[in-house]
Design an enzyme around this catalytic site. Structure first.
Site, PDB file in Angstrom:
ATOM      1  N   ASP A  88       0.552  -1.075   0.269  1.00  0.00           N
ATOM      2  CA  ASP A  88      -0.197   0.124  -0.262  1.00  0.00           C
ATOM      3  C   ASP A  88       0.912   1.238  -0.131  1.00  0.00           C
ATOM      4  O   ASP A  88       2.085   1.112   0.073  1.00  0.00           O
ATOM      5  CB  ASP A  88      -1.293   0.035   1.199  1.00  0.00           C
ATOM      6  CG  ASP A  88      -0.254  -0.109   2.348  1.00  0.00           C
ATOM      7  OD1 ASP A  88       0.451  -0.795   2.872  1.00  0.00           O
ATOM      8  OD2 ASP A  88      -0.333   0.337   3.818  1.00  0.00           O
ATOM      9  N   ASP A 118       8.812   3.412  -0.957  1.00  0.00           N
ATOM     10  CA  ASP A 118       7.941   2.621   0.425  1.00  0.00           C
ATOM     11  C   ASP A 118       6.647   2.300   0.249  1.00  0.00           C
ATOM     12  O   ASP A 118       5.551   3.216  -0.560  1.00  0.00           O
ATOM     13  CB  ASP A 118       7.998   4.081   0.567  1.00  0.00           C
ATOM     14  CG  ASP A 118       6.781   3.998   2.513  1.00  0.00           C
ATOM     15  OD1 ASP A 118       7.003   3.075   2.894  1.00  0.00           O
ATOM     16  OD2 ASP A 118       6.456   4.899   2.813  1.00  0.00           O
ATOM     17  N   GLU A 152       0.159  -1.355   5.483  1.00  0.00           N
ATOM     18  CA  GLU A 152       1.027  -0.660   6.762  1.00  0.00           C
ATOM     19  C   GLU A 152       0.682   1.163   6.848  1.00  0.00           C
ATOM     20  O   GLU A 152       1.002   1.634   8.113  1.00  0.00           O
ATOM     21  CB  GLU A 152       2.376  -1.023   6.057  1.00  0.00           C
ATOM     22  CG  GLU A 152       3.676  -0.257   6.940  1.00  0.00           C
ATOM     23  CD  GLU A 152       4.071   0.509   7.016  1.00  0.00           C
ATOM     24  OE1 GLU A 152       4.929   0.900   7.815  1.00  0.00           O
ATOM     25  OE2 GLU A 152       3.662   1.410   5.879  1.00  0.00           O
TER      26      GLU A 152
END
Length: 467
Positions: A88, A118, A152
């Site tokens: 995510d 990320d 997350e």
């Protein structure tokens, strides 16, 4: 052992690895509303299933845990090591210049796009590390599992679901931080507060404020609507406030109503000093306008006294502190909604190991109550620490030193990772010290060579811990 083979394999699959990262980064996997069978919406669902298809195509045994989490196992032997990554992403946001957020592109030595750093890029680097060990036929005595989560960025309910089914591995690392090894993560307080008052009809007045997108993001933009002020007054105040704060203001006037957009610089809430908070800048601007005196404006002034523009350490709130192990407390005012009769806000504070409910939570509650605000938190997130002298951590540091030539050491961070709740979990990679990947900001990027080296390091760690 096997270093030459690992390096040759990863180098020969470099382009393929970048292409797989781009495939995942083209999917907007920010959290969306629930749909049947899609707990975090269609974007996260698509990213998870695309990643599992990739893993399966490379010969790994995959498992889908109700579309919350997916896993890929290297073998069917005793469970030894988990690599915990997530697919995510935070919302794209604005201000992108190098590319569109979900159109990943290579420019020079960098791969730009939301999720490249990320955490899709590091997740794929871990997948290629496992692929290298598998296709090189390096014998292992134990299993490594790649765990791919999808929530997350918004609370990690995905991983809570996974660990309600599966046991924690003896060792876990998450490639969702930076090298060398992050063995200490700060605790936290996402301070949620409210206040109410009687609405006023006096002009000129503030109609509303709407600022922030996520609790863990320093707002790069913030919006307000005011009524009863002329353009000259607004423009003069905006120019003066910009000189002092660095926040830029855009004004759109329609008769006696003005829409104000404050433009600062977004940053991760764990590093609020790297941004310029548009929310607190907007509050500063509003308190300087000749708005009619009322309870609403009194409360906004009081709020600004508690969290003034530029205060990223909680000094005005009375909670500034630091320790040698984990550094200083940080504070980012990240979410705010104001109406004519009420206010609701949230700040994100990352608290060092020395922080307690007595010296942070209770102090904030007391100081906010004195100004008329109600803090709704009953607890804080505790800090996380793993012994830096353990064999697990030493093995990670040795692999890092071997492949980079840099000194390996344990460090702390303000941002919490997936391993925060795990007994023996650390963050390990995938960016090198000193690299600013612009995570959570515009023009996020990964340094391609850092992803390649990460894949090599991860492969070596798998060999060293599981053979």
């Amino acid at each position: 052992m096997y270093r030459k083979e690992i390096e040759e394999y990863i180098e020969s699959h470099k382009q393929e690895m970048i292409e797989d990262i781009c495939t995942l980064c083209r999917i907007n996997s920010e959290k969306m509303p629930y749909r049947e069978g899609m707990p975090y919406g269609p974007g996260a669902f698509e990213a998870l299933n695309e990643a599992l298809d990739l893993a399966e195509s490379y010969g790994f045994s995959i498992t889908n845990y109700d579309n919350y989490v997916g896993t890929a196992d290297l073998n069917d032997k005793e469970h030894q090591l988990d690599i915990l990554a997530h697919l995510d992403v935070v919302p794209a946001g604005e201000g992108w210049k190098e590319t569109e957020p979900f159109e990943p592109v290579v420019k020079g030595d960098k791969l730009f796009g939301r999720g490249t750093a990320d955490d899709k890029g590091p997740a794929v680097a871990a997948l290629y590390a496992m692929r290298a060990v598998k296709e090189l036929n390096i014998p292992l005595e134990k299993n490594v599992r790649l765990i791919l989560g999808t929530d997350e960025e918004c609370g990690s309910s995905d991983i809570a679901h996974y660990y309600s089914i599966e046991k924690e591995a003896p060792m876990t690392f998450s490639p969702d931080g930076s090298f060398p090894v992050v063995n200490t993560e700060k605790g936290g307080l996402n301070g949620h507060f409210t206040a109410e008052w009687t609405a006023s009809d006096l002009l000129p007045k503030l109609v509303s404020i709407d600022a922030g997108t996520k609790v863990n993001v320093v707002p790069g933009k913030a919006n307000a609507v005011v009524k009863g002020l002329d353009a000259k007054t607004l423009e003069h105040a905006a120019a003066e406030c910009e000189k002092r704060t660095g926040i830029r203001f855009e004004l759109k006037l329609d008769e006696d109503t003005a829409v104000i957009t404050a433009i600062g610089e977004s940053a991760h809430a764990s590093l609020p000093e790297e941004g310029n908070n548009a929310l607190t800048g907007l509050l500063s601007f509003l308190t300087e306008l000749p708005l009619a005196e009322c309870e609403q404006m009194t409360m906004i002034r009081r709020l600004l006294e508690l969290i003034p523009h530029g205060d990223t350490k909680g000094e005005a709130l009375g909670i500034a502190m630091e320790d040698e192990l984990s550094g200083s407390l940080t504070l980012a005012f990240s979410l705010l909604k104001v109406t004519e009769s009420g206010i609701e806000g949230t700040f994100d504070s990352r608290c060092p190991v020395c922080a307690t409910e007595e010296n942070v939570l209770q102090v904030v509650r007391r100081n906010m109550a004195e100004k008329g605000f109600t803090l709704h938190n009953d607890s804080m997130k505790p800090p996380h620490h793993v012994d830096g002298n353990s064999e697990f951590v030493k093995t990670l540091l040795n692999a890092y030193e071997s492949y980079t030539g840099r000194k390996g050491e344990c460090v702390s961070m303000g941002g919490g990772t997936y391993v925060h709740e795990l007994k023996n979990g650390v963050a390990f990679g995938a960016s090198m010290p000193g690299t600013d990947n612009r995570m959570h900001g515009a023009d996020e990027y990964a340094v391609i060579e850092e992803l390649i080296v990460s894949a090599k390091i991860f492969a070596q760690v798998i060999v060293d811990l599981c053979s």
